[in-house]
Design a protein around this motif. Structure first.
Motif, mmCIF file in Angstrom:
data_model
loop_
_atom_site.group_PDB
_atom_site.id
_atom_site.type_symbol
_atom_site.label_atom_id
_atom_site.label_comp_id
_atom_site.label_asym_id
_atom_site.label_seq_id
_atom_site.Cartn_x
_atom_site.Cartn_y
_atom_site.Cartn_z
ATOM 1 N N THR A 23 0.855 -1.177 0.000
ATOM 2 C CA THR A 23 0.000 0.000 0.000
ATOM 3 C C THR A 23 0.892 1.229 0.000
ATOM 4 O O THR A 23 1.325 1.694 1.052
ATOM 5 N N PRO A 24 1.207 1.777 -1.162
ATOM 6 C CA PRO A 24 2.095 2.936 -1.208
ATOM 7 C C PRO A 24 1.472 4.147 -0.531
ATOM 8 O O PRO A 24 0.243 4.263 -0.410
ATOM 9 N N ARG A 60 1.720 1.832 -8.836
ATOM 10 C CA ARG A 60 1.165 1.881 -7.487
ATOM 11 C C ARG A 60 0.101 0.814 -7.289
ATOM 12 O O ARG A 60 -0.258 0.489 -6.166
ATOM 13 N N GLY A 184 1.617 3.233 4.410
ATOM 14 C CA GLY A 184 0.840 3.139 3.196
ATOM 15 C C GLY A 184 -0.512 3.805 3.346
ATOM 16 O O GLY A 184 -0.991 4.042 4.455
#
Length: 284
Positions: A23-24, A60, A184
């Motif tokens: 989870t960026p 992403r 994230g």
């Protein structure tokens, strides 16, 4: 400890086991009242987000970016977060290069990897920043660059810089809170600063045009992440009205705040197609 960190970096994204890369970090919108001196400021690059998982670049959404072998040659297992960028106003060139299954060297020669974070580093951003700069310098590659970061004293100074950058063709600015650990998802630790807001939606249908647009697409009916829908007519070029993005395509639109009653975007207008992101299959 060094060996352990390298091994951890090598498996980021693999099997979707590393939270920092799964989870960026995503930005919220800046609003006046934020304590600006607590943040580092950088340019917001108009490119394609790319995360180095220790073995390859990914979007992403976690999809593999097929970069030429020379582009990432010698990169260590340490994960990096950054933007593939070709200069201001060159988003289409980046998107075209990233969308190729067989990457063309000529297109990628024009790209730079602008690194703005080290997701697996355990320190605050104040601590990550010098580590990031040293890490990128050690790569010794002109196309891999650490994003310049600086401090601003006040909201007024930030707005003055925003006007200067936007006049120069930049998309905007980014703020990263110095005392924040990497996490994230969206949070107030990462903020985007622009004169307008933007968001993504999925094309659901093409609405017929009228008057001078008779026989063409008058507007795109798009679906927002929360399931609500709106029309995007303003901003469509004549070429896109003749050949609009198909249902399932992801597009970006600009807007100016939201309506107080409905919460829907105000003055929503089409900006561009996100050909670097996968279509929503059940709407194609």
């Amino acid at each position: 400890m060094i060996i352990l960190l390298a091994l951890c970096g090598a498996v980021l994204f693999a099997g979707a086991t590393a939270h920092a890369a799964d989870t960026p970090a995503l930005a919220q919108h800046y609003r006046q009242g934020v304590h600006v001196p607590a943040y580092w400021v950088s340019e917001k690059y108009d490119g394609v987000r790319a995360l180095w998982d220790g073995r390859q670049l990914r979007t992403r959404q976690g999809l593999v970016i097929r970069a030429p072998a020379w582009f990432t040659a010698g990169w260590p297992a340490t994960p990096m977060d950054g933007e593939l960028w070709a200069g201001r106003g060159q988003f289409a060139a980046v998107q075209s290069a990233v969308a190729q299954d067989d990457p063309a060297a000529a297109q990628w020669r024009a790209l730079r990897y602008m690194v703005f974070d080290l997701p697996a580093h355990g320190g605050t951003f104040d601590e990550r920043l010098p580590a990031l700069q040293a890490h990128v310098t050690a790569l010794g590659q002109s196309w891999a660059q650490a994003v310049p970061q600086w401090r601003v004293a006040s909201h007024e100074s930030l707005m003055a810089q925003l006007r200067t950058y936007e006049r120069g063709g930049a998309e905007g600015l980014m703020l990263r809170r110095g005392e924040s650990l990497h996490q994230g998802g969206r949070s107030g630790d990462l903020l985007k600063v622009k004169s307008w807001d933007d968001a993504e939606a999925v094309v659901v249908a093409h609405l017929p045009g009228q008057g001078k647009y008779a026989g063409l697409t008058g507007a795109l009916l798009v679906e927002l992440p929360d399931g609500r829908r709106l029309r995007l007519g303003s901003g469509l070029s004549d070429a896109l009205r003749r050949a609009p993005p198909p249902p399932g395509s992801r597009v970006t639109y600009r807007y100016n705040g939201v309506h107080s009653a409905s919460g829907l975007p105000r003055f929503a207008r089409f900006w561009r197609v996100r050909a670097d992101e996968p279509p929503v299959e059940d709407l194609r």
